[in-house]
Design an enzyme around this catalytic site. Structure first.
Site: not given
Length: 328
Positions: A33, A76, A111, A114, A164, A167, A196-197, A200
């Site tokens: 995305w 971020e 990252e 974000h 990670e 977050t 995503d976090e 990761h």
């Protein structure tokens, strides 16, 4: 052989798997995305109507929510600090562009989206002072950070595994709160970032798992070291315009705790999850020093929980320059 050389050897051993780590834990650019998927379409005929709707819904969000969202965004946006720090870790060679540096660059690319998305949302919302936010972000990048890891890959991977997940917790809770206040689009944005976090986190914690398999005692000592000195947040040098580094991060943290976005109990839960994930209690073949480190780690969540229970959060919100209550 020195500890530093052993760590370098372990990093070179694990580097053979970097391409599989990239395939497993990162998503190709054309498939992942992008911020524009969730923001008003500036090329569309309905752009101004979409912005108007975004601004109307944003009026329902309370003060501490905005402070937390701004703090998350600034964190971020300070990504250049994190990339440059990680590029300096033992075994990561950006000059020769080795496998580990490829991981760091591609992780950074993910990252970077974000801060882009949250910054644009804040700008369009009309609820915050963007110039103050931009100055705080620039200060934070100027000031850098010191997370207590040095260039040690073992300590750095403990830090990123923890951070990670932290977050993820923060963005996921903001998503839940935005939905509760009727801002479904912001909720979706934060949910995507949280996803995503979590990916990761799985990657960095897998790196630690692999290190435990080949160098268990030294990895145990590194884990204990990081838990003993406590994980500091990436934005711990946060400050507002015209100020020196002071209590701004603590005040931001109070806002996040007051509304339950990220609390002292979350910190302890993350620690326990890492202890469970790495099966610290089942680890074998440890040196005497590493055995003592394991004993310390196994008892630590209980001790930290008792401390967390005694923490008192101020009820009054600190008024930040980023968010003016009169506008809300």
């Amino acid at each position: 052989m020195s500890i530093k050389n052993i760590r370098l050897e372990v990093m070179q051993f694990l580097e053979k798997n970097v391409d599989s780590f990239v395939d497993q834990y990162l998503i190709p650019v054309e498939k992942i995305w992008q911020p524009s998927d969730f923001l008003p379409n500036s090329e569309g005929d309905n752009f101004f109507e979409e912005v108007r709707e975004l601004r109307e819904i944003a009026k329902e969000l309370p003060y501490d929510f905005w402070v937390t969202l701004v703090g998350d965004t600034i964190t971020e946006e300070a990504l250049p600090t994190y990339e440059s720090w990680l590029m300096d870790v033992e075994g990561i060679d950006n000059v020769e562009r080795n496998g580990w540096s490829k991981w760091i660059r591609q992780w950074t690319g993910e990252e970077n989206r974000h801060g882009d998305m949250l910054n644009k949302y804040l700008y369009l919302s009309g609820r915050v002072n963007m110039r103050e936010i931009e100055m705080t972000t620039q200060h934070l990048i100027n000031d850098g950070f010191d997370i207590g890891t040095g260039t040690d890959p073992y300590k750095n991977f403990v830090y990123t595994s923890f951070q990670e997940l932290a977050t993820y917790v923060s963005h996921n809770r903001v998503a839940q709160m935005a939905k509760k206040y009727g801002d479904n689009k912001l909720s979706k944005m934060c949910k995507m970032i949280a996803g995503d976090e979590m990916r990761h986190h799985h990657a960095y914690s897998e790196f630690v798992t692999r290190i435990f398999q080949v160098d268990p005692s030294e990895m145990m000592l590194a884990f204990q070291y990081m838990m003993k000195q406590k994980i500091v947040m990436p934005a711990h040098f946060l400050r507002e315009s015209g100020q020196k580094i002071s209590t701004a991060f603590e005040q931001f943290s109070d806002s996040a705790q007051r509304i339950g976005v990220y609390t002292a109990h979350d910190y302890v839960e993350i620690m326990q999850k890492l202890i469970d994930k790495w099966e610290i209690d089942k680890m074998t073949g440890l040196t005497d020093e590493a055995e003592k480190a394991r004993d310390y780690l196994m008892k630590l969540p209980g001790r930290m929980t008792r401390i967390s229970d005694r923490i008192v959060i101020p009820q009054e919100s600190h008024i930040f320059k980023w968010v003016e209550p009169a506008k809300l």
